[in-house]
Motif scaffolding. Structure first.
Motif, PDB file in Angstrom:
ATOM      1  N   ARG A  50      -7.824   2.798  -9.507  1.00 33.18           N
ATOM      2  CA  ARG A  50      -7.680   4.192  -9.111  1.00 33.18           C
ATOM      3  C   ARG A  50      -7.997   5.082 -10.299  1.00 33.18           C
ATOM      4  NH1 ARG A  50      -2.086   4.977  -5.901  1.00 33.18           N
ATOM      5  NH2 ARG A  50      -2.971   7.052  -5.733  1.00 33.18           N
ATOM      6  N   LYS A  51      -8.580   6.215  -9.999  1.00 33.62           N
ATOM      7  CA  LYS A  51      -8.931   7.171 -11.039  1.00 33.62           C
ATOM      8  C   LYS A  51      -8.330   8.519 -10.687  1.00 33.62           C
ATOM      9  CE  LYS A  51     -11.150   8.484 -14.760  1.00 33.62           C
ATOM     10  NZ  LYS A  51     -10.772   7.976 -16.098  1.00 33.62           N
ATOM     11  N   ASP A  52      -7.535   9.039 -11.610  1.00 31.95           N
ATOM     12  CA  ASP A  52      -6.920  10.349 -11.418  1.00 31.95           C
ATOM     13  C   ASP A  52      -7.920  11.416 -11.851  1.00 31.95           C
ATOM     14  OD1 ASP A  52      -5.367  12.577 -11.212  1.00 31.95           O
ATOM     15  OD2 ASP A  52      -3.716  11.840 -12.441  1.00 31.95           O
ATOM     16  N   LEU A  53      -8.459  12.139 -10.890  1.00 28.06           N
ATOM     17  CA  LEU A  53      -9.476  13.146 -11.171  1.00 28.06           C
ATOM     18  C   LEU A  53      -8.894  14.550 -11.275  1.00 28.06           C
ATOM     19  CD1 LEU A  53     -12.340  11.891  -8.811  1.00 28.06           C
ATOM     20  CD2 LEU A  53     -11.995  11.406 -11.238  1.00 28.06           C
ATOM     21  N   SER A  54      -7.573  14.674 -11.223  1.00 29.97           N
ATOM     22  CA  SER A  54      -6.971  15.997 -11.380  1.00 29.97           C
ATOM     23  C   SER A  54      -7.177  16.489 -12.810  1.00 29.97           C
ATOM     24  CB  SER A  54      -5.479  15.962 -11.041  1.00 29.97           C
ATOM     25  OG  SER A  54      -4.793  15.045 -11.863  1.00 29.97           O
ATOM     26  N   GLU A  55      -7.184  17.786 -12.978  1.00 30.40           N
ATOM     27  CA  GLU A  55      -7.539  18.387 -14.266  1.00 30.40           C
ATOM     28  C   GLU A  55      -6.613  17.937 -15.386  1.00 30.40           C
ATOM     29  OE1 GLU A  55      -8.074  22.862 -16.241  1.00 30.40           O
ATOM     30  OE2 GLU A  55      -7.620  22.614 -14.111  1.00 30.40           O
ATOM     31  N   ARG A  56      -5.306  17.818 -15.097  1.00 36.09           N
ATOM     32  CA  ARG A  56      -4.328  17.463 -16.130  1.00 36.09           C
ATOM     33  C   ARG A  56      -3.692  16.103 -15.881  1.00 36.09           C
ATOM     34  NH1 ARG A  56      -0.114  22.048 -16.263  1.00 36.09           N
ATOM     35  NH2 ARG A  56      -0.203  21.654 -14.024  1.00 36.09           N
ATOM     36  N   SER A  57      -4.379  15.255 -15.105  1.00 33.97           N
ATOM     37  CA  SER A  57      -3.863  13.907 -14.797  1.00 33.97           C
ATOM     38  C   SER A  57      -2.443  13.981 -14.240  1.00 33.97           C
ATOM     39  CB  SER A  57      -3.905  13.020 -16.050  1.00 33.97           C
ATOM     40  OG  SER A  57      -5.211  12.881 -16.527  1.00 33.97           O
ATOM     41  N   SER A  95       2.310  15.640  -0.660  1.00 40.08           N
ATOM     42  CA  SER A  95       1.056  15.399  -1.375  1.00 40.08           C
ATOM     43  C   SER A  95       1.273  15.198  -2.865  1.00 40.08           C
ATOM     44  CB  SER A  95       0.084  16.563  -1.142  1.00 40.08           C
ATOM     45  OG  SER A  95       0.649  17.781  -1.600  1.00 40.08           O
ATOM     46  N   ARG A  96       2.388  15.679  -3.380  1.00 39.33           N
ATOM     47  CA  ARG A  96       2.672  15.528  -4.802  1.00 39.33           C
ATOM     48  C   ARG A  96       3.376  14.207  -5.105  1.00 39.33           C
ATOM     49  NH1 ARG A  96       2.047  16.886 -10.240  1.00 39.33           N
ATOM     50  NH2 ARG A  96       3.739  15.770 -11.246  1.00 39.33           N
ATOM     51  N   LEU A  97       4.372  13.847  -4.298  1.00 39.69           N
ATOM     52  CA  LEU A  97       5.242  12.725  -4.636  1.00 39.69           C
ATOM     53  C   LEU A  97       4.672  11.372  -4.221  1.00 39.69           C
ATOM     54  CD1 LEU A  97       8.738  14.241  -3.771  1.00 39.69           C
ATOM     55  CD2 LEU A  97       7.595  14.120  -5.982  1.00 39.69           C
ATOM     56  N   ARG A  98       3.979  11.308  -3.093  1.00 47.17           N
ATOM     57  CA  ARG A  98       3.523   9.997  -2.627  1.00 47.17           C
ATOM     58  C   ARG A  98       2.537   9.337  -3.599  1.00 47.17           C
ATOM     59  NH1 ARG A  98       1.417   7.967   3.348  1.00 47.17           N
ATOM     60  NH2 ARG A  98       1.053   5.818   2.683  1.00 47.17           N
ATOM     61  N   PRO A  99       1.512  10.035  -4.118  1.00 49.71           N
ATOM     62  CA  PRO A  99       0.612   9.357  -5.069  1.00 49.71           C
ATOM     63  C   PRO A  99       1.324   8.871  -6.329  1.00 49.71           C
ATOM     64  CG  PRO A  99      -0.366  11.402  -4.270  1.00 49.71           C
ATOM     65  CD  PRO A  99       1.051  11.407  -3.825  1.00 49.71           C
ATOM     66  N   VAL A 100       2.360   9.595  -6.763  1.00 49.35           N
ATOM     67  CA  VAL A 100       3.069   9.191  -7.978  1.00 49.35           C
ATOM     68  C   VAL A 100       3.838   7.897  -7.746  1.00 49.35           C
ATOM     69  CG1 VAL A 100       4.877   9.831  -9.615  1.00 49.35           C
ATOM     70  CG2 VAL A 100       3.229  11.544  -8.859  1.00 49.35           C
ATOM     71  N   VAL A 101       4.573   7.818  -6.629  1.00 47.04           N
ATOM     72  CA  VAL A 101       5.377   6.620  -6.381  1.00 47.04           C
ATOM     73  C   VAL A 101       4.484   5.418  -6.067  1.00 47.04           C
ATOM     74  CG1 VAL A 101       5.708   6.921  -3.891  1.00 47.04           C
ATOM     75  CG2 VAL A 101       7.494   5.837  -5.251  1.00 47.04           C
ATOM     76  N   GLU A 102       3.283   5.647  -5.541  1.00 45.91           N
ATOM     77  CA  GLU A 102       2.353   4.541  -5.300  1.00 45.91           C
ATOM     78  C   GLU A 102       1.904   3.894  -6.610  1.00 45.91           C
ATOM     79  OE1 GLU A 102      -0.711   6.300  -2.967  1.00 45.91           O
ATOM     80  OE2 GLU A 102       0.289   5.899  -1.055  1.00 45.91           O
ATOM     81  N   GLU A 103       1.888   4.672  -7.694  1.00 45.32           N
ATOM     82  CA  GLU A 103       1.519   4.117  -8.992  1.00 45.32           C
ATOM     83  C   GLU A 103       2.534   3.076  -9.457  1.00 45.32           C
ATOM     84  OE1 GLU A 103      -1.309   5.027 -11.509  1.00 45.32           O
ATOM     85  OE2 GLU A 103      -1.787   4.793  -9.385  1.00 45.32           O
ATOM     86  N   PRO A 476       9.239  16.636 -17.427  1.00 40.27           N
ATOM     87  CA  PRO A 476       8.766  17.294 -16.214  1.00 40.27           C
ATOM     88  C   PRO A 476       7.329  17.774 -16.363  1.00 40.27           C
ATOM     89  CG  PRO A 476      10.260  18.732 -17.427  1.00 40.27           C
ATOM     90  CD  PRO A 476      10.295  17.398 -18.111  1.00 40.27           C
ATOM     91  N   ARG A 477       6.661  17.930 -15.236  1.00 37.12           N
ATOM     92  CA  ARG A 477       5.285  18.408 -15.237  1.00 37.12           C
ATOM     93  C   ARG A 477       5.226  19.716 -14.469  1.00 37.12           C
ATOM     94  NH1 ARG A 477       1.581  13.000 -14.336  1.00 37.12           N
ATOM     95  NH2 ARG A 477       2.867  11.582 -15.553  1.00 37.12           N
ATOM     96  N   SER A 478       4.614  20.685 -15.088  1.00 33.93           N
ATOM     97  CA  SER A 478       4.540  22.004 -14.477  1.00 33.93           C
ATOM     98  C   SER A 478       3.370  22.073 -13.506  1.00 33.93           C
ATOM     99  CB  SER A 478       4.385  23.081 -15.554  1.00 33.93           C
ATOM    100  OG  SER A 478       3.202  22.850 -16.304  1.00 33.93           O
TER     101      SER A 478
END
Length: 519
Positions: A50-57, A95-103, A476-478
């Protein structure tokens, strides 16, 4: 000449090349195409990444979480840890929490099993989980989006009896506790960040450990109420509970020895000095292997015996107030920077960040590398230092103070320090060293003054004291919001592009390709 040429035989006519029929070639092409697709699918399924393509990972977990998932507590398990993520698809956190917990599942290599559940759409499974965990965790599990972390092993893995052996390895984490909100200028609450990875990793660690660790609060030296809402002690208690640490009250005047199960001792805003006998109890605990002390001081009091104990270990609280003057005005909001701390890693991701400390702040004399300390295997390090334009004012009660080179202390000044007792450089003795954190102020623990950075420092320093360095640095992440201001003509232009120019452009390209193939 003609006779001579007649002896040469004529070359046989060329034989036609046998070609496969059109039908056979079509079948072979289809077969090879299918085999290629199967091979590509096999490679993608076997060696996926998987590749995190978000600007700030935003969806990439930290190295600290990766270390936790690779630790022996996770990798040596026979039964995988179960994480049930009950998230509604309509939830703003989905949309925020599910990708994180999948990691967590991906990085654990099968040692963490994730089950996603939408309690609105899959009510049968929701009722089943309610029956399995309702009595163990909460009566109303699905009033909020939640995470259930189940690290039970052996016979207790499927038990529904609320025994200590069962519940100690279960954790219940509401998604609302991961949200960081603030009130904007319009007096509306807005989500400004998430502490999702921070809390998930802490809860995962505590579920693996099971039985919580115990730290004792010296309550008979402070006037602060432990149970009062908004009390600094309540802030510390809640922060420690998220790290699977219970803060229990202790009256040091009534004991001859700190309990053996103490993972640490907490001293907050001491109003009264320690008696000589109580200092002996404190000294005895400090000399115990793997002891830990947190001391958040009150700059307005002068506990002589406690000050002598701290000075003996390399940190001396001064009788001053840290201030500065700007534009003719005196400022007592201290701008301080989290230092590298000689590579101890206590500050984690906070290193070299500057944050304001509100309230009353005094300075500390940190005797780094002093010979008498080194002889006793004691090392003191500065962790938080003020900006250079602040100074320690000793005559802080007078109006309009000015810096006096003879009596005041020039900046930068230390307001936070760490102390190590023992040999931390040897692998054999490092687990047995004693550690201490000293801050010259406790006013920053007021909920109205407490910032995310100060709270992160409390968590990171506690991790360091308890030997949980693998969890340090998770913060925490802003959320980053960008506002695009468009006038009416701009909106009309964008609408024309989407509704007319793009479809027409695609149609023209299609006609061009069709015309080439037709020719």
């Amino acid at each position: 000449m003609a006779d001579k040429d007649s002896h040469f035989d004529m070359a046989p006519p060329p034989q036609p090349v046998k070609k496969l029929g059109l039908g056979v070639r079509a079948v072979l092409q289809i077969v090879f195409a299918i085999l290629s697709l199967v091979f590509i699918y096999y490679l993608a399924f076997t060696y996926q990444t998987r590749k995190d393509l978000s600007e700030r990972s935003d969806f990439t977990v930290s190295e600290a979480t990766e270390n936790l998932l690779r630790s022996s507590g996770v990798m040596d398990r026979e039964e995988p840890i179960k994480i049930i993520a009950a998230l509604r698809k309509s939830s703003p956190h989905y949309s925020r929490l599910r990708p994180v917990v999948e990691e967590y599942e991906r990085l654990s290599k099968g040692k963490v099993k994730l089950e996603y559940l939408d309690p609105i759409r899959d009510k049968d499974r929701a009722f089943e989980i309610q029956n399995n965990y309702g009595d163990l965790l909460a009566d109303k599990l699905f009033e909020d989006d939640i995470f259930i972390i189940d690290a039970r092993k052996g016979a207790s893995a499927n038990s529904v009896e609320a025994t200590e052996d069962v519940t100690s390895h279960l954790r219940y984490l509401p998604a609302s506790s991961m949200v960081i909100s603030r009130t904007d200028i319009n007096n509306q609450r807005r989500i400004v960040g998430y502490q999702d990875e921070d809390l998930l990793s802490s809860m995962l660690q505590s579920a693996i450990e099971g039985k919580p660790r115990i730290m004792y609060l010296v309550e008979d030296k402070s006037d602060l109420e432990v149970t009062a809402a908004g009390s600094p002690l309540q802030v510390i208690r809640e922060a420690l509970q998220k790290q699977n640490v219970y803060l229990l009250p202790l009256k040091i005047s009534q004991v001859d020895r700190i309990p053996e199960n103490a993972e640490g001792l907490v001293i907050v805003a001491p109003e009264y000095d320690f008696e000589p006998k109580e200092i002996e109890v404190l000294e005895s605990y400090w000399k115990r292997p793997s002891s830990a002390i947190i001391a958040y001081l009150n700059p307005t009091t002068r506990p002589v015996n406690l000050r002598a104990f701290l000075r003996k270990n390399g940190v001396t609280p001064r009788d001053d107030r840290i201030i500065r003057t700007r534009h003719g005005r005196t400022e007592n909001q201290v701008l301080a920077t989290f230092t590298v701390g000689a590579g101890l890693g206590v500050n984690g991701s906070l290193e070299m960040k500057s944050v304001p400390f509100e309230g009353r702040v005094g300075s500390l004399e940190v005797r780094e590398g002093a010979e008498d300390l080194v002889a006793n295997r004691i090392q003191a390090y500065s962790l938080i230092e003020t900006a250079p334009d602040f100074w320690g004012e000793t005559d802080y009660k007078k109006a309009n103070p000015k810096y006096d080179d003879d009596s005041d202390y020039s900046g930068p000044l230390s307001i936070g320090a760490a102390v190590i007792r023992g040999n931390a450089n040897s692998d054999n003795t490092a687990p047995n060293i004693s550690k201490m954190i000293v801050l010259s102020t406790s006013d920053f623990l007021d909920p109205a003054r407490l910032g995310n950075e100060q709270l992160d420092f409390v968590k990171n320093s506690t991790y360091w004291l308890l030997g949980r360095e693998e969890l340090m640095g998770i913060g925490p992440r802003s959320l980053q919001r960008r506002k695009l201001n468009l006038i009416k003509d701009d909106i009309k232009f964008l609408s024309n592009i989407v509704l007319f120019f793009i479809p027409v452009g695609l149609f023209l390209v299609a006609m061009f390709v069709w015309n080439i193939r037709r020719a």
